[in-house]
Design an enzyme around this catalytic site. Structure first.
Site, PDB file in Angstrom:
ATOM      1  N   ASP A   1       0.837  -1.202   0.000  1.00 32.19           N
ATOM      2  CA  ASP A   1       0.000   0.000   0.000  1.00 32.19           C
ATOM      3  C   ASP A   1       0.874   1.254   0.000  1.00 32.19           C
ATOM      4  O   ASP A   1       1.455   1.611   1.016  1.00 32.19           O
ATOM      5  CB  ASP A   1      -0.915  -0.030   1.233  1.00 32.19           C
ATOM      6  CG  ASP A   1      -1.730   1.248   1.396  1.00 32.19           C
ATOM      7  OD1 ASP A   1      -1.766   2.056   0.441  1.00 32.19           O
ATOM      8  OD2 ASP A   1      -2.331   1.419   2.470  1.00 32.19           O
TER       9      ASP A   1
ATOM     10  N   GLU B   1      30.752  10.503   5.831  1.00 27.40           N
ATOM     11  CA  GLU B   1      31.195  10.344   7.221  1.00 27.40           C
ATOM     12  C   GLU B   1      30.048  10.777   8.127  1.00 27.40           C
ATOM     13  O   GLU B   1      29.928  11.946   8.478  1.00 27.40           O
ATOM     14  CB  GLU B   1      32.434  11.191   7.508  1.00 27.40           C
ATOM     15  CG  GLU B   1      33.642  10.853   6.647  1.00 27.40           C
ATOM     16  CD  GLU B   1      34.798  11.825   6.858  1.00 27.40           C
ATOM     17  OE1 GLU B   1      34.604  12.830   7.583  1.00 27.40           O
ATOM     18  OE2 GLU B   1      35.876  11.582   6.306  1.00 27.40           O
TER      19      GLU B   1
ATOM     20  N   GLU C   1      28.271  11.211  11.411  1.00 24.08           N
ATOM     21  CA  GLU C   1      28.482  11.256  12.855  1.00 24.08           C
ATOM     22  C   GLU C   1      27.163  10.983  13.581  1.00 24.08           C
ATOM     23  O   GLU C   1      26.077  11.184  13.030  1.00 24.08           O
ATOM     24  CB  GLU C   1      29.041  12.622  13.254  1.00 24.08           C
ATOM     25  CG  GLU C   1      30.395  12.911  12.621  1.00 24.08           C
ATOM     26  CD  GLU C   1      30.804  14.371  12.687  1.00 24.08           C
ATOM     27  OE1 GLU C   1      31.988  14.665  12.417  1.00 24.08           O
ATOM     28  OE2 GLU C   1      29.947  15.221  12.994  1.00 24.08           O
TER      29      GLU C   1
ATOM     30  N   GLU D   1      34.022  11.332  18.693  1.00 25.07           N
ATOM     31  CA  GLU D   1      33.991  12.644  18.052  1.00 25.07           C
ATOM     32  C   GLU D   1      34.092  13.765  19.091  1.00 25.07           C
ATOM     33  O   GLU D   1      34.219  13.516  20.285  1.00 25.07           O
ATOM     34  CB  GLU D   1      32.740  12.806  17.183  1.00 25.07           C
ATOM     35  CG  GLU D   1      33.003  12.652  15.676  1.00 25.07           C
ATOM     36  CD  GLU D   1      33.953  13.705  15.123  1.00 25.07           C
ATOM     37  OE1 GLU D   1      34.131  14.769  15.751  1.00 25.07           O
ATOM     38  OE2 GLU D   1      34.527  13.471  14.044  1.00 25.07           O
TER      39      GLU D   1
ATOM     40  N   GLU E   1      31.978   8.446  15.439  1.00 25.15           N
ATOM     41  CA  GLU E   1      32.040   8.388  13.976  1.00 25.15           C
ATOM     42  C   GLU E   1      32.641   7.055  13.552  1.00 25.15           C
ATOM     43  O   GLU E   1      33.584   6.555  14.171  1.00 25.15           O
ATOM     44  CB  GLU E   1      32.893   9.528  13.431  1.00 25.15           C
ATOM     45  CG  GLU E   1      33.049   9.519  11.895  1.00 25.15           C
ATOM     46  CD  GLU E   1      33.807  10.737  11.400  1.00 25.15           C
ATOM     47  OE1 GLU E   1      33.544  11.852  11.893  1.00 25.15           O
ATOM     48  OE2 GLU E   1      34.683  10.578  10.530  1.00 25.15           O
TER      49      GLU E   1
ATOM     50  N   HIS F   1      30.102  14.741   6.503  1.00 23.35           N
ATOM     51  CA  HIS F   1      30.995  15.227   5.458  1.00 23.35           C
ATOM     52  C   HIS F   1      30.983  14.243   4.309  1.00 23.35           C
ATOM     53  O   HIS F   1      31.136  13.031   4.509  1.00 23.35           O
ATOM     54  CB  HIS F   1      32.411  15.394   6.017  1.00 23.35           C
ATOM     55  CG  HIS F   1      32.449  16.196   7.279  1.00 23.35           C
ATOM     56  ND1 HIS F   1      33.347  15.955   8.296  1.00 23.35           N
ATOM     57  CD2 HIS F   1      31.684  17.251   7.693  1.00 23.35           C
ATOM     58  CE1 HIS F   1      33.137  16.807   9.284  1.00 23.35           C
ATOM     59  NE2 HIS F   1      32.131  17.601   8.943  1.00 23.35           N
TER      60      HIS F   1
ATOM     61  N   ARG G   1      38.962  23.109   7.569  1.00 21.43           N
ATOM     62  CA  ARG G   1      37.681  22.551   7.961  1.00 21.43           C
ATOM     63  C   ARG G   1      36.616  23.602   8.232  1.00 21.43           C
ATOM     64  O   ARG G   1      35.477  23.259   8.554  1.00 21.43           O
ATOM     65  CB  ARG G   1      37.866  21.649   9.186  1.00 21.43           C
ATOM     66  CG  ARG G   1      38.487  20.305   8.826  1.00 21.43           C
ATOM     67  CD  ARG G   1      38.838  19.485  10.060  1.00 21.43           C
ATOM     68  NE  ARG G   1      39.106  18.099   9.714  1.00 21.43           N
ATOM     69  CZ  ARG G   1      40.241  17.644   9.185  1.00 21.43           C
ATOM     70  NH1 ARG G   1      41.225  18.499   8.934  1.00 21.43           N
ATOM     71  NH2 ARG G   1      40.395  16.373   8.901  1.00 21.43           N
TER      72      ARG G   1
ATOM     73  N   GLU H   1      35.574  17.476  -0.575  1.00 20.78           N
ATOM     74  CA  GLU H   1      34.791  17.119   0.605  1.00 20.78           C
ATOM     75  C   GLU H   1      33.789  18.237   0.887  1.00 20.78           C
ATOM     76  O   GLU H   1      34.161  19.349   1.257  1.00 20.78           O
ATOM     77  CB  GLU H   1      35.708  16.924   1.819  1.00 20.78           C
ATOM     78  CG  GLU H   1      34.946  16.595   3.102  1.00 20.78           C
ATOM     79  CD  GLU H   1      35.819  16.700   4.345  1.00 20.78           C
ATOM     80  OE1 GLU H   1      35.376  16.262   5.423  1.00 20.78           O
ATOM     81  OE2 GLU H   1      36.939  17.250   4.250  1.00 20.78           O
TER      82      GLU H   1
ATOM     83  N   ARG I   1      31.291  19.751   3.261  1.00 19.39           N
ATOM     84  CA  ARG I   1      31.212  19.606   4.709  1.00 19.39           C
ATOM     85  C   ARG I   1      29.886  20.087   5.314  1.00 19.39           C
ATOM     86  O   ARG I   1      29.667  19.942   6.512  1.00 19.39           O
ATOM     87  CB  ARG I   1      32.381  20.350   5.367  1.00 19.39           C
ATOM     88  CG  ARG I   1      33.725  19.746   5.023  1.00 19.39           C
ATOM     89  CD  ARG I   1      34.879  20.488   5.676  1.00 19.39           C
ATOM     90  NE  ARG I   1      34.788  20.534   7.121  1.00 19.39           N
ATOM     91  CZ  ARG I   1      35.138  19.541   7.942  1.00 19.39           C
ATOM     92  NH1 ARG I   1      35.580  18.389   7.443  1.00 19.39           N
ATOM     93  NH2 ARG I   1      35.025  19.677   9.257  1.00 19.39           N
TER      94      ARG I   1
END
Length: 475
Positions: free
Chosen positions: A56, A135, A137, A217, A225, A274, A344, A363, A365
């Site tokens: 359904d 990644e 977390e 972390e 992580e 990330h 970062r 990457e 972030r």
């Protein structure tokens, strides 16, 4: 020479040789949560992989109306894993959702969108594979309570290693609790979750998922992580859902609770996801070159596309109201749409861990683990491809610590949206890049926006917040 078995034959043979009693069919709803139902193993026959199993669709969030609700699940033979969290011997299969009348894949099925994204990439001739390494977390809690009624609202989360418990009588309290914002990489006994994360890793590896590392972390209160090895778009999304399922159930078996909610704890770091991404063609990486941070021209243009479309991208990569309680300055989550090597605090980072061209990647972030990975990964790829196709210059890199820069220095650096409402408005205004190759459709975009507004933004706007009583009750 013996004829090799087909995928269907391998599944059926595994069921027989391992005395499997049940088959669990898992599939993705529209917002981003796995759903499932189970059949006795004898019900799975060679015909099942073509005819599927009915269900359904009107009961699944964001899908069919009740007067047009019949849908079919067809299992993907390449996704089988032994489900160790179900008592009776059970295998799980991830499924695609099809229309019963035409047997075509359902346009709002997130997995279908990811499959169309991979097909579109190949059709462009730019690349034939896009790899994603998420990644995700998460927090591990020992107690979770919440409720909302017409006359009350509260939440309460707790962790034995939460710094707020240093004064608690625990008979005895041994004092090993990570300091706020200092939870990154302490050894046991301060890191109290090493054995549990190892158990999670072993359970993940048992299903064929390759793990690169696990660690505590930054935040106090159980933030952790576990890093998955990169995979192609569809497989990376499948594995991320397997990852969340296995991590949550491993925690529950140990009388603990896992949440991927981005900001469950005030004033400490939130949980991001990330996302590492790269394009390949004929088994060769396309992002390695002689430009900034060892990037190729294509890699820089790909970043240009992500930065240009980031405000609308966040409607898929940061799709909850809670997401934007993480995207604030000072907690490592980037709010400035810039790129940099090893930095970062930038929205896009180019890792410099390895000189191997195969390791060259971007990457992104900003995302968090509440994202529906099929939609988020597809949207990231489409934004990057738009950058490549239109040679979008990402501008100059920002190699300074953004959090230490003066306001006048940051005045010309664009920011992420400040709320889910703002991200959805950006998506409404900027989604042409997602429609190429019919990867996303206007119906998918509009349904996503309307679902989020009606089911999340409006209810949140109508609910008094507990902190409002502290601010306003005595006025």
């Amino acid at each position: 020479m013996a004829k090799s078995k087909t995928g269907e034959e391998k599944v059926l043979s595994f069921i027989k040789s391992n005395k499997i009693k049940f088959v669990d069919f898992k599939f993705m709803d529209f917002p981003g949560q796995w759903q499932h139902f189970t059949v006795p193993a004898m019900q799975l026959t060679p015909k099942s992989f073509k005819e599927g199993f009915g269900f359904d669709g009107s009961s699944i969030r964001g899908w069919k109306a009740i007067n047009d609700s019949d849908m079919i699940l067809i299992p993907d033979v390449n996704t089988m894993f032994l489900d160790r969290f179900i008592e009776a011997p059970t295998i799980s299969l991830i499924c695609d959702v099809h229309e019963p009348a035409t047997h075509e894949k359902y346009s709002r099925c997130p997995r279908n969108i990811a499959q169309k994204a991979e097909a579109y990439l190949k059709s462009t001739g730019i690349a034939d594979t896009v790899y994603f390494g998420p990644e995700a977390e998460f927090f591990i809690f020992d107690n979770v309570q919440f409720d909302t009624t017409p006359n009350s609202s509260f939440y309460f989360v707790d962790s034995e290693e939460g710094r707020w418990n240093t004064g608690k009588d625990e008979n005895p309290n041994l004092g090993y609790k990570p300091r706020y914002k200092e939870g990154y990489f302490p050894v046991p006994p301060t890191d109290s979750l090493q054995d549990l994360r190892n158990e999670m890793v072993l359970n993940l590896m048992d299903t064929g998922i390759e793990i690169e590392a696990q660690h505590h972390e930054v935040a106090s209160g159980g933030q952790s992580e576990i890093d998955l090895k990169y995979e192609s778009l569809l497989k990376a999304a499948d594995q991320l859902l397997m990852f969340k399922y296995i991590v949550k159930n491993t925690a529950k078996k140990n009388n603990k609770s896992v949440t991927f909610m981005p900001k469950p704890i005030q004033s400490d770091n939130g949980s991001g996801m990330h996302v590492h991404v790269s394009l390949w063609k004929k088994n060769k990486p396309l992002f390695a070159g002689t430009g900034y941070a060892g990037l190729s021209e294509m890699g820089l243009y790909f970043i240009g596309g992500i930065l240009k479309h980031a405000p609308s991208l966040l409607a898929f990569t940061n799709p909850t109201t809670n997401s934007f309680k993480r995207l604030v300055p000072g907690f490592e989550a980037p709010v400035k749409l810039a790129y940099s090597q090893s930095n970062r605090s930038a929205a896009v980072r180019i890792p410099l861990y390895s000189a191997d061209p195969k390791a060259k990647r971007a990457e992104f972030r900003c995302p968090d683990p509440t994202a529906n990975p099929y939609l988020a990964f597809s949207a990231i790829m489409m934004a990057g491809l738009d950058g490549v196709m239109n040679r979008i210059d990402p501008g100059e890199p920002l190699d300074k610590n953004i959090y230490d820069m003066e306001p006048e220095e940051l005045a010309n650096v664009p920011s992420t949206p400040g709320s889910l409402s703002d991200a959805l408005k950006a998506l409404a205004d900027d989604h042409e890049y997602l429609l190429k190759g019919d990867v996303f459709t206007e119906d998918v975009i509009n349904t996503w926006i309307n679902y989020k507004i009606e089911n999340e933004i409006k209810p949140m706007s109508l609910q008094p917040h507990p902190y409002e009583f502290a601010l306003y009750y005595d006025i």
